[in-house]
Design a protein around this motif. Sequence first.
Motif, PDB file in Angstrom:
ATOM      1  N   MET A  48       0.815  -1.217   0.000  1.00  0.00           N
ATOM      2  CA  MET A  48       0.000   0.000   0.000  1.00  0.00           C
ATOM      3  C   MET A  48       0.847   1.265   0.000  1.00  0.00           C
ATOM      4  N   GLN A  71      -2.345   2.287  -3.173  1.00  0.00           N
ATOM      5  CA  GLN A  71      -3.262   2.621  -2.082  1.00  0.00           C
ATOM      6  C   GLN A  71      -4.608   1.933  -2.270  1.00  0.00           C
ATOM      7  N   ALA A 112      -6.768   5.005   4.438  1.00  0.00           N
ATOM      8  CA  ALA A 112      -5.875   6.070   3.976  1.00  0.00           C
ATOM      9  C   ALA A 112      -4.691   6.286   4.900  1.00  0.00           C
ATOM     10  N   GLY A 137      -1.892   3.552   4.311  1.00  0.00           N
ATOM     11  CA  GLY A 137      -1.170   3.780   3.069  1.00  0.00           C
ATOM     12  C   GLY A 137      -0.319   5.031   3.118  1.00  0.00           C
ATOM     13  N   ALA A 138      -0.869   6.108   3.690  1.00  0.00           N
ATOM     14  CA  ALA A 138      -0.112   7.356   3.783  1.00  0.00           C
ATOM     15  C   ALA A 138       1.117   7.186   4.661  1.00  0.00           C
ATOM     16  N   ARG A 162       3.661   5.052   2.682  1.00  0.00           N
ATOM     17  CA  ARG A 162       4.290   5.805   1.585  1.00  0.00           C
ATOM     18  C   ARG A 162       5.273   6.830   2.146  1.00  0.00           C
TER      19      ARG A 162
END
Length: 279
Positions: free
Chosen positions: A138, A142, A147, A150-151, A154
């Motif tokens: 992810m 994503q 969220a 994944g955020a 990342r």
Amino acid sequence: MSKQTQQDVRGKRVLITGASGTIGRSLGARLVAAGAQVVGLDLRPTGDELFPVVECDVTDDASVTAAVADAVARLGGRLDVLVNNAGVGGPAPAELAPSEEVRRQLDINLLGTWRVTAACVDALVASRGRVVMVTSRMAVLQLPLAAAYGASKRAMVAYADALRHELGTHVGVTCVYPSAVRSPIHDSTAAAGLSLEGMSTYEPLEGVVDAIVRAAFSTRVLRDVTTTRKGAIEFFIARHLPALSDRIVQRTLASRARAGAFDAAELAAGVVRRHRELA
């Protein structure tokens, strides 16, 4: 990995965060069996791990400083490999304002990794060691309704990139990208009615551990390591054909929403309503 492409694990000093969890425990056991010296960090050590685990709250600066000092001392004052494995997941739709759950995931997954790594820098530079970031598929692909996870993953990759630029003359930095492994990390998402079953497939724990070991002990520093052939394809598509990966995820989400997969999930009410309106 062949002997020609892997360093000798015997005697290597390894620190693993999230060491009492599914991946951390299995990785530590594998490395101990191979002859490495392993110490773990975990918020709640169980006491039955096959290696010492120091209690540590990665969201607390003082706890991290003290725990890392203790762990490195237990390893004889040296550190060859840091595996940043600690992480949490949970429901966090992007359309809703950031909640305490969002802040929790960012603090543990991103800032916790940052705190521990910073505390280990001097020891890693001295040994010309390795940092392995256990990120997630992810981080590049994503999925909806998650969220924060994944955020955070990342951002963890972005942190790894910066670390590579700053320490790359002395320390190797590798990101590993598992998909989903069956573990308690998914429990809170499932309890909220936002299970990603049908959007994500589980992969064998053994393959994830193999990938982390390869990242930590390859003779050549690897930048990015996927954990399955399917994962490698998804990684390539997400990086080089993002519009295609977007369409795949969007179609899967629409199908599940219209089939009622999220009807009991209050947090997904907006997604369900919008897709039903399109039906």
